[in-house]
Design a protein around this motif. Structure first.
Motif, PDB file in Angstrom:
ATOM      1  N   LYS A  17     -35.705  -3.728  -9.309  1.00  0.00           N
ATOM      2  CA  LYS A  17     -35.188  -4.618  -8.266  1.00  0.00           C
ATOM      3  C   LYS A  17     -33.682  -4.404  -8.108  1.00  0.00           C
ATOM      4  N   ARG A  28     -36.475  -4.749   1.381  1.00  0.00           N
ATOM      5  CA  ARG A  28     -37.421  -5.014   0.303  1.00  0.00           C
ATOM      6  C   ARG A  28     -37.953  -6.437   0.393  1.00  0.00           C
ATOM      7  N   HIS A  29     -37.063  -7.390   0.631  1.00  0.00           N
ATOM      8  CA  HIS A  29     -37.499  -8.788   0.724  1.00  0.00           C
ATOM      9  C   HIS A  29     -38.469  -8.986   1.876  1.00  0.00           C
ATOM     10  N   ASN A  31     -40.524  -6.709   3.016  1.00  0.00           N
ATOM     11  CA  ASN A  31     -41.789  -6.110   2.600  1.00  0.00           C
ATOM     12  C   ASN A  31     -42.500  -6.962   1.560  1.00  0.00           C
ATOM     13  N   GLU A  32     -41.730  -7.584   0.668  1.00  0.00           N
ATOM     14  CA  GLU A  32     -42.327  -8.463  -0.333  1.00  0.00           C
ATOM     15  C   GLU A  32     -43.006  -9.655   0.319  1.00  0.00           C
ATOM     16  N   PRO A  36     -46.944  -8.892  -0.764  1.00  0.00           N
ATOM     17  CA  PRO A  36     -46.470  -9.258  -2.109  1.00  0.00           C
ATOM     18  C   PRO A  36     -47.146  -8.498  -3.240  1.00  0.00           C
ATOM     19  N   ASN A  40     -42.866  -2.495  -4.174  1.00  0.00           N
ATOM     20  CA  ASN A  40     -41.655  -3.047  -3.554  1.00  0.00           C
ATOM     21  C   ASN A  40     -40.442  -2.992  -4.481  1.00  0.00           C
TER      22      ASN A  40
END
Length: 219
Positions: A17, A28-29, A31-32, A36, A40
């Motif tokens: 991360k 990234r956030h 995509n998360e 989830p 990622n």
């Protein structure tokens, strides 16, 4: 960006991360939130640390390595790359586009110039530079590496900049072979992306020809 890093101060892999590139963290956030269950994160290198061959890609694909957590795993580029590695003895097992398929690399490692997935597969220059200490550290942890294969110009430039080589002396071209000092050879290939293969810029035969040349290099 966060404060400057040096290769001596870090290991060869970025934190999963990693927070050093704001744009990539924001992506990234996103995509998360949408996926989830995906990896990622900053995708680690894959392969044999005692390798002679290091393959350098651009960055994780959103639906490929960013999903699975292994370079080139889960997208078309991986289908072509891993089939070629198996054909030339740089891998063994069966590639099934997932991290638990049991595939192993032989005398080979795969890494990326940028460890986190960028929007539209296009990292910005500052992001390439910010990730460079991890790439430099990765090179420093491969004591037997003799050959580097750069997949695309960004990977090519990352190698040369990291090794403090003048890019004008080693122009990128598909199939090029460059002697870059310290008993190391840099080979170039167009990236094995679906776009390049669909447009005919890179054919499987062209890609295999690069590995033919690599296999001709003495141990």
């Amino acid at each position: 960006m966060a404060g400057a890093l040096t290769a001596d101060a870090i290991g060869p892999e970025a934190p999963v991360k990693c927070g050093r590139c704001p744009r990539l963290v924001a992506y990234r956030h996103d995509n998360e939130a949408k996926e989830p269950s995906w990896f990622n994160g900053a995708v680690p290198s894959f392969g044999d640390a005692d390798c002679r061959l290091l393959i350098v890609g651009l960055a994780p694909g959103r639906n490929g390595a960013n999903r699975t957590g292994r370079p080139f795993t889960g997208d078309y580029a991986g289908d072509l790359l891993y089939a070629t590695l198996l054909a030339y003895g740089f891998a063994r097992g069966s590639y099934q586009a997932r991290v638990d398929d049991g595939l192993e690399l032989v005398d080979c490692m795969i890494t990326n110039a940028v460890r986190c997935v960028p929007p539209e597969n296009k990292p910005e220059p500052v992001e390439i530079a910010t990730c460079r200490p991890y790439f430099q550290s990765r090179l420093g942890h491969l004591p037997h590496m003799k050959i580097i294969l750069a997949l695309g110009r960004i990977a090519h430039d990352q190698v040369l900049t990291t090794l403090a080589k003048r890019k004008t002396l080693f122009p990128f071209a598909h199939g090029a072979r460059h002697e870059i000092g310290s008993n190391r050879i840099l080979f170039d290939s167009f990236h094995c992306s679906r776009y390049n293969t669909n447009t005919g810029r890179l054919t499987p035969a062209m890609f295999r020809a690069v590995f033919e040349d690599i296999r001709r290099e003495p141990d």
